[in-house]
Design an enzyme around this catalytic site. Sequence first.
Site, PDB file in Angstrom:
ATOM      1  CD  GLU A   1      -0.197  -0.786   2.890  1.00 24.93           C
ATOM      2  OE1 GLU A   1       0.451  -1.557   4.412  1.00 24.93           O
ATOM      3  OE2 GLU A   1       0.005  -2.475   2.108  1.00 24.93           O
TER       4      GLU A   1
ATOM      5  CG  HIS B   1      -6.370  -4.698   1.510  1.00 30.20           C
ATOM      6  ND1 HIS B   1      -6.739  -6.389   2.962  1.00 30.20           N
ATOM      7  CD2 HIS B   1      -4.892  -4.740   2.258  1.00 30.20           C
ATOM      8  CE1 HIS B   1      -6.373  -5.662   3.570  1.00 30.20           C
ATOM      9  NE2 HIS B   1      -5.191  -5.071   2.839  1.00 30.20           N
ATOM     10  CD  GLU B   2      -3.102  -3.432  -0.932  1.00 31.03           C
ATOM     11  OE1 GLU B   2      -1.707  -2.714   0.113  1.00 31.03           O
ATOM     12  OE2 GLU B   2      -3.068  -4.448  -0.340  1.00 31.03           O
TER      13      GLU B   2
END
Length: 853
Positions: free
Chosen positions: A273, A304-305
């Site tokens: 990330e 998610h990232e």
Amino acid sequence: MPGENLTHVEAQSRAAVVQTSAYEIALDLTRGETLFGANTTIHFTATPGAETFIDCIADAVHSITLNGTSLDPATHFADSRIALPGLAAENTLTIVSDMRYMNTGEGLHRFVDPVDGEVYLYSQFEVPDSRRMYPVFEQPDLKATFQFTVTAPAYWKVVSVQPTPEPVAAGQVDGVEVATWHFTPTPIMSSYITAIVAGPYHEVRSELTNPDGRTIPLGVFCRESLAEHLDHDYIFDITRKGFDFFAKEFDYPYPFEKYDQLFVPEFNMGAMEHIGAVTFTEAYVFRSQVTDAMRERRVVTILHELAHMWFGNLVTMRWWNDLWLNESFAEYMSTLATAEATEWNEGWTTFVGSGKTWAYRQDQLPSTHPIMANIADLNDVLVNFDGITYAKGASVLKQLVAWVGREPFMKGVHDYFEKYAYSNTELPDLMHELEATSGRDLAEWTKAWLQTAGVNTLRPVFTTDAQGNFESFAIEQSATDDYPTIRPHRLAVGLYSLEGGKLVRTKRVELDVAGESTSVAELVGVAQPDLILLNDDDLTYAKTRFDERSLATVREHLAAMPDSLARGLVWGSLWDTTRDAEMSASEFIEIVLANVHAETNSTILRNIINQLLTATHSYLAPEKREATRTRVADALWELANAAEAASDAQFQFIKAFSSLAETPDETAKIQALLDGTVKLEGLTVDTDLTWEFVISLAAAGLVDGSAIDEVLATDLTASGKQFAAYAHAALPTAEAKDSTWQQMVETEGAANLTIRFAALGFNRVHDTELLRPFIERFFASIDAVWNDRSYAIGEEIFEGFYPAPLADAQLQQATRAWLDANPDAAPALRRFMIEHLADVERALDAQARDAQA
């Protein structure tokens, strides 16, 4: 890894002395295939007269200048540290060093594309590897701004946290035009989320309008040789949906200047990330057919990232014991966004089939730990990227949302971002905000759920009257002796009955469960249904068990259950019961073969198939294995033929059959599919499926090394080379296994993913006796691998080359003997072996249970 560790105590001591403000990092990427140059200047304050150190894993340090005074590298640089004596209140430190490119997925990874010979670089720093690219105070609470200057071939693309500037011509090096990119300083951030990605990447641009009115440039990148397979429009679409969803839920717009997503080669994980420059595994660029499970997982990973941009990047943990909060939050929010903002609206079903299964397994290993783990040093962090940190944490956050309410939860998160933007926090900082918005005292909840390990088991306990109505109903909660915590749960009980040939929910009761037994008065007088499903809707984190009538219903009618989430919960309970040796592997296999044809969720289906194969290979009593394996293989072939043409189920069933194919009749089917003399309607034998069939034939001894190389000649790509390594390692000869072992375990130099694929082939055996000589060799190799290889490579070897398919008493005894003989080995190293031993012992228990069936 001698000399490369950092303890929490050291980090705390250093943070008490030093506060960083700015880095200026000049990288020269034109020096050849092995080394690159780093000229790094760091500005920081310190306690006058104090001494400390800065982290640096360098091939050579040429000069160290602290406040105008030269320090001798020969006496100040050792292992991974540069000593800094006699600090002033305001300090300027300049270090000139040669750094080494990696092929392990750590630091600055260098890859040469076999298709066109082009060089591609990307950085990967989590946890302690920014020090492989530039000298740095390598801990998340020493935040600063980072200004990168990069010199590289002029035709390359260079991407970092900040928008890419126009390059400035810088002459020639070895006849190649070079240029320099001068990036602007980043926001205040931690070093592990800085990034440099460089090479002749294919680039696609777009943009979006942020809720605050700013235009956010978007980019999607991959290697040029993969450009034809890059579905950038879809990636941009999911990204926009994520931006809108998170900005609305958090009431806090995306805080950074741009957002690039880069698919990079030989990546160890799913993604990373970095602020505005997220890197992803190239497995998410689909050159061949993949399962719907894989397509959905890519969506979850993208989201998610993106969630990390707020949780982890805008606000960052002070030390790695709160790593779980970064990852759990991102996993929870990405699943929520997937289910509510994309076409993958069964996101929570998928989470049951992937995340929860991972978490339950991890939480029942001897190496389990509280969600909020005690992270004593960097080695501890590296092994805690696990099912507890990600999936159990996300499950518990889902339970927390059920406990406090979604609106108060999101309002607390918003207040947390407002209060702590660009700084570091600890868990109490978040919980304080959630207490303020929800009115709940979360101290006991935090202690029970976050500071203790283990998973509870829930069972229905009831009596019925002559008419079949409940006279009493309670939920019994138990815990293990090792982890005896009894937790509070907010959960639902679902009652399901057969109606019109379907197993449907007829009543749902939601309640708080606490203590070892909780009465459910609302069910008294209600007719006993065909199936009682505890934790319906999957609100909490716990294993569940069935009463006898419910289990009988499941055996016969699971395929008739239309609700995918409920079905996923049933499948999960069946597998837990089998893993715990409460149900025989034979019975589990029978239930699977009777019901799996109706499974429509791709991830649940993938999970069931993997569990079916594990039960067949490792959990059956040895005397039952061959007959059952043949039956399972036959069933998978029939399922593939009966599945809808071109469906995900057809694809998954044929891949599973390929992995089991062993007899002449089975392998003849694979050969016929490969050469086209047999066709399944809708099934395309594309490049990757061709490799799966070749590997299947290799494992059966029906192709040799030259035949594998002929297939490789038609697919001279990075993926082709990895598949070829898999196929060569799968050849069922002692010579092939020995050759793979020598090349991957005993010899340094192979890239990370080559080792991973070769390990898959090494353990792909029909005759497990091929692996028996490697029990001794595995344990004899441990010290050399741990001491001489990087952590990422050691992990690939320890996880991939352990001869797990043997799953017998000899392997158990050898693993236990190593642990007994090495009580003082590094905790991270012991953890690998402890987990292997636990898996073998669980298999032996399951085999013993199956022998009684």
